[in-house]
Design a protein around this motif. Sequence first.
Motif, PDB file in Angstrom:
ATOM      1  N   LYS A 226       0.838  -1.182   0.000  1.00  0.00           N
ATOM      2  CA  LYS A 226       0.000   0.000   0.000  1.00  0.00           C
ATOM      3  C   LYS A 226       0.887   1.250   0.000  1.00  0.00           C
ATOM      4  CE  LYS A 226      -3.949  -2.196   0.312  1.00  0.00           C
ATOM      5  NZ  LYS A 226      -4.909  -2.186  -0.816  1.00  0.00           N
ATOM      6  N   ALA A 227       0.318   2.357  -0.387  1.00  0.00           N
ATOM      7  CA  ALA A 227       1.093   3.596  -0.437  1.00  0.00           C
ATOM      8  C   ALA A 227       1.622   3.984   0.930  1.00  0.00           C
ATOM      9  CB  ALA A 227       0.247   4.729  -1.020  1.00  0.00           C
ATOM     10  N   ASP A 228       0.886   3.663   1.993  1.00  0.00           N
ATOM     11  CA  ASP A 228       1.345   4.049   3.327  1.00  0.00           C
ATOM     12  C   ASP A 228       2.424   3.113   3.866  1.00  0.00           C
ATOM     13  OD1 ASP A 228      -0.152   1.804   3.921  1.00  0.00           O
ATOM     14  OD2 ASP A 228      -1.597   2.838   5.207  1.00  0.00           O
ATOM     15  N   ALA A 229       2.913   2.170   3.043  1.00  0.00           N
ATOM     16  CA  ALA A 229       4.056   1.346   3.436  1.00  0.00           C
ATOM     17  C   ALA A 229       5.350   2.149   3.406  1.00  0.00           C
ATOM     18  CB  ALA A 229       4.182   0.128   2.528  1.00  0.00           C
ATOM     19  N   VAL A 230       5.347   3.280   2.700  1.00  0.00           N
ATOM     20  CA  VAL A 230       6.517   4.151   2.647  1.00  0.00           C
ATOM     21  C   VAL A 230       6.190   5.478   3.316  1.00  0.00           C
ATOM     22  CG1 VAL A 230       7.445   3.085   0.567  1.00  0.00           C
ATOM     23  CG2 VAL A 230       5.885   5.023   0.343  1.00  0.00           C
ATOM     24  N   THR A 231       7.220   6.206   3.691  1.00  0.00           N
ATOM     25  CA  THR A 231       7.018   7.479   4.371  1.00  0.00           C
ATOM     26  C   THR A 231       6.458   8.528   3.429  1.00  0.00           C
ATOM     27  OG1 THR A 231       8.992   6.906   5.670  1.00  0.00           O
ATOM     28  CG2 THR A 231       8.112   9.140   5.927  1.00  0.00           C
ATOM     29  N   LEU A 232       6.963   8.522   2.190  1.00  0.00           N
ATOM     30  CA  LEU A 232       6.546   9.517   1.201  1.00  0.00           C
ATOM     31  C   LEU A 232       6.458   8.869  -0.177  1.00  0.00           C
ATOM     32  CD1 LEU A 232       9.307  11.389   2.742  1.00  0.00           C
ATOM     33  CD2 LEU A 232       7.378  12.886   2.293  1.00  0.00           C
ATOM     34  N   LEU A 233       5.381   9.153  -0.867  1.00  0.00           N
ATOM     35  CA  LEU A 233       5.222   8.724  -2.253  1.00  0.00           C
ATOM     36  C   LEU A 233       5.031   9.971  -3.101  1.00  0.00           C
ATOM     37  CD1 LEU A 233       4.706   6.633  -4.533  1.00  0.00           C
ATOM     38  CD2 LEU A 233       2.283   6.669  -3.850  1.00  0.00           C
ATOM     39  N   VAL A 234       5.888  10.116  -4.123  1.00  0.00           N
ATOM     40  CA  VAL A 234       5.792  11.256  -5.036  1.00  0.00           C
ATOM     41  C   VAL A 234       5.256  10.774  -6.371  1.00  0.00           C
ATOM     42  CG1 VAL A 234       7.069  13.060  -6.262  1.00  0.00           C
ATOM     43  CG2 VAL A 234       7.692  12.461  -3.907  1.00  0.00           C
ATOM     44  N   ALA A 244      -0.439  18.173 -15.913  1.00  0.00           N
ATOM     45  CA  ALA A 244       0.820  18.749 -15.448  1.00  0.00           C
ATOM     46  C   ALA A 244       0.744  18.961 -13.946  1.00  0.00           C
ATOM     47  CB  ALA A 244       1.116  20.078 -16.152  1.00  0.00           C
ATOM     48  N   GLY A 245       1.906  18.909 -13.298  1.00  0.00           N
ATOM     49  CA  GLY A 245       1.955  19.086 -11.855  1.00  0.00           C
ATOM     50  C   GLY A 245       2.384  17.808 -11.165  1.00  0.00           C
ATOM     51  N   ALA A 246       2.311  17.802  -9.833  1.00  0.00           N
ATOM     52  CA  ALA A 246       2.790  16.659  -9.060  1.00  0.00           C
ATOM     53  C   ALA A 246       2.162  16.667  -7.679  1.00  0.00           C
ATOM     54  CB  ALA A 246       4.314  16.705  -8.947  1.00  0.00           C
ATOM     55  N   PHE A 247       2.426  15.593  -6.919  1.00  0.00           N
ATOM     56  CA  PHE A 247       1.922  15.537  -5.550  1.00  0.00           C
ATOM     57  C   PHE A 247       2.855  14.712  -4.680  1.00  0.00           C
ATOM     58  CE2 PHE A 247       0.191  11.691  -7.473  1.00  0.00           C
ATOM     59  CZ  PHE A 247       0.330  10.729  -6.475  1.00  0.00           C
ATOM     60  N   VAL A 248       2.733  14.922  -3.379  1.00  0.00           N
ATOM     61  CA  VAL A 248       3.400  14.103  -2.380  1.00  0.00           C
ATOM     62  C   VAL A 248       2.319  13.506  -1.484  1.00  0.00           C
ATOM     63  CG1 VAL A 248       4.985  14.054  -0.412  1.00  0.00           C
ATOM     64  CG2 VAL A 248       5.508  15.481  -2.407  1.00  0.00           C
ATOM     65  N   ALA A 249       2.305  12.180  -1.358  1.00  0.00           N
ATOM     66  CA  ALA A 249       1.367  11.474  -0.488  1.00  0.00           C
ATOM     67  C   ALA A 249       2.106  11.031   0.768  1.00  0.00           C
ATOM     68  CB  ALA A 249       0.784  10.265  -1.213  1.00  0.00           C
ATOM     69  N   CYS A 250       1.526  11.295   1.934  1.00  0.00           N
ATOM     70  CA  CYS A 250       2.242  11.040   3.180  1.00  0.00           C
ATOM     71  C   CYS A 250       1.268  11.059   4.356  1.00  0.00           C
ATOM     72  CB  CYS A 250       3.332  12.100   3.383  1.00  0.00           C
ATOM     73  SG  CYS A 250       2.717  13.801   3.352  1.00  0.00           S
ATOM     74  N   SER A 251       1.798  11.015   5.556  1.00  0.00           N
ATOM     75  CA  SER A 251       0.977  11.112   6.757  1.00  0.00           C
ATOM     76  C   SER A 251       0.591  12.569   7.023  1.00  0.00           C
ATOM     77  CB  SER A 251       1.746  10.563   7.959  1.00  0.00           C
ATOM     78  OG  SER A 251       2.853  11.397   8.255  1.00  0.00           O
ATOM     79  N   GLN A 252      -0.352  12.751   7.910  1.00  0.00           N
ATOM     80  CA  GLN A 252      -0.752  14.102   8.309  1.00  0.00           C
ATOM     81  C   GLN A 252       0.423  14.867   8.911  1.00  0.00           C
ATOM     82  OE1 GLN A 252      -3.664  15.739   7.967  1.00  0.00           O
ATOM     83  NE2 GLN A 252      -2.949  17.538   9.082  1.00  0.00           N
ATOM     84  N   GLU A 253       1.180  14.201   9.766  1.00  0.00           N
ATOM     85  CA  GLU A 253       2.299  14.875  10.435  1.00  0.00           C
ATOM     86  C   GLU A 253       3.383  15.259   9.441  1.00  0.00           C
ATOM     87  OE1 GLU A 253       4.698  14.429  14.644  1.00  0.00           O
ATOM     88  OE2 GLU A 253       4.108  12.601  13.582  1.00  0.00           O
ATOM     89  N   MET A 254       3.683  14.364   8.487  1.00  0.00           N
ATOM     90  CA  MET A 254       4.686  14.697   7.484  1.00  0.00           C
ATOM     91  C   MET A 254       4.210  15.858   6.613  1.00  0.00           C
ATOM     92  SD  MET A 254       7.622  14.306   6.077  1.00  0.00           S
ATOM     93  CE  MET A 254       8.297  12.738   6.659  1.00  0.00           C
ATOM     94  N   ALA A 255       2.933  15.880   6.268  1.00  0.00           N
ATOM     95  CA  ALA A 255       2.393  16.988   5.474  1.00  0.00           C
ATOM     96  C   ALA A 255       2.545  18.311   6.214  1.00  0.00           C
ATOM     97  CB  ALA A 255       0.929  16.727   5.129  1.00  0.00           C
ATOM     98  N   GLU A 256       2.302  18.284   7.505  1.00  0.00           N
ATOM     99  CA  GLU A 256       2.475  19.510   8.299  1.00  0.00           C
ATOM    100  C   GLU A 256       3.935  19.943   8.315  1.00  0.00           C
ATOM    101  OE1 GLU A 256       0.196  21.341   9.175  1.00  0.00           O
ATOM    102  OE2 GLU A 256      -1.591  20.102   9.292  1.00  0.00           O
TER     103      GLU A 256
END
Length: 394
Positions: A226-234, A244-256
Amino acid sequence: MPKLPNWLTDSLVLQRERQLWRQTKVLAAPQNTQMSLAGETYLSFCSNDYLGLADHPALKQALAEGALRYGAGSGSSHLVSGHLDIHDQLEQALAQWLGVERVLLFSTGYMANLAVISALGGKDCPILQDKLNHASLIDGAQLSQAPWRRYLHGNVDSAAKMMARMEQLGLLVTDGVFSMDGDIAPLSELVVLADQEHWMTMVDDAHGLGCLGDQGQGSLSLAGLKADAVTLLVGTFGKAFGTAGAFVACSQEMAEYLTQFARPYIYTTAMAPAMAAATLASLELICSAEGDQRRQRLSNNIALFKQSLPTQGVTLMASDTAIQPIVIGDSGRAMAVSAFLQQQGILCTAIRPPTVPAGSARLRITLSADHTQEDIVLLCRKLADAIDYTSGGE
């Protein structure tokens, strides 16, 4: 204008002499398998539009309606007044799709990688990367001024040995699909290693998301993760998403944390809201039955290409993805093969050092769900002619 220094002009001369000269092609048609260049139409095998969505009617309609509703630009950064409800809808939809707590949007994938690594890396957080990671990941490590090293490509034992020699816990970084080789990182093993050693993990899956795994969830899904198996998914939108564009998927705390300390996020104007609307439409397609059909067509095209490729004089790298590199070796010959193909009505870019290692110049053939079987058979036939022609054959 003022005269340029000699070192600059000398560098340009040397670039030409080494067969490494780069220049822009000006196209005059939508991004699809048929491209218009200088009044001629070419069959293209050099776009990252893997699912054929860049010219999809639903995306164009969403983009137009988004522009009519929100205007042309976002006006400021996400943290000032540039974060509109359409951005928020896209972030939430992406988070739900991947099963993560938060998603942050960025203007480009390059910027997302710079943002994450420069914000996390430092004297207290070393960076460990695959040797063939994308330039943006390498640049992020350099910008962070963190101690950093590169392990042998795809080699978990090499990563483990280097990790053991580092004095502090850090960030393990890899591409999901490697952009110049088309192979996939050993993600399951890397995640186990990082978890055992209590390191953070970051995967840039620019070339996997949309194409691979369940509902196009990418390389991690293909590996049973799953995506949450890693700290950050770009992820980026300029490939399979067709926008066009991009995203970072992560935990709430990492996003903060990134919101507070990732300078490219803090100080960059948010992506155009109309582009966010188009990307939301693209995500809906990727998750739909049509998305499944497009992924199947792409998979069929990859298999057909590998089956139809001539066996004589062609070195195909070990890739099962839409990226199918053919190693030529010499930069001059790679350019000659590319030029021959263009004369035959086929666009296929030659990739040369320093983008790839010295002596491994190649054709980076990229396949799309929109290529027909006839397109692929024609490419393979013309490729055989090009290889024969540039080797001195009749």
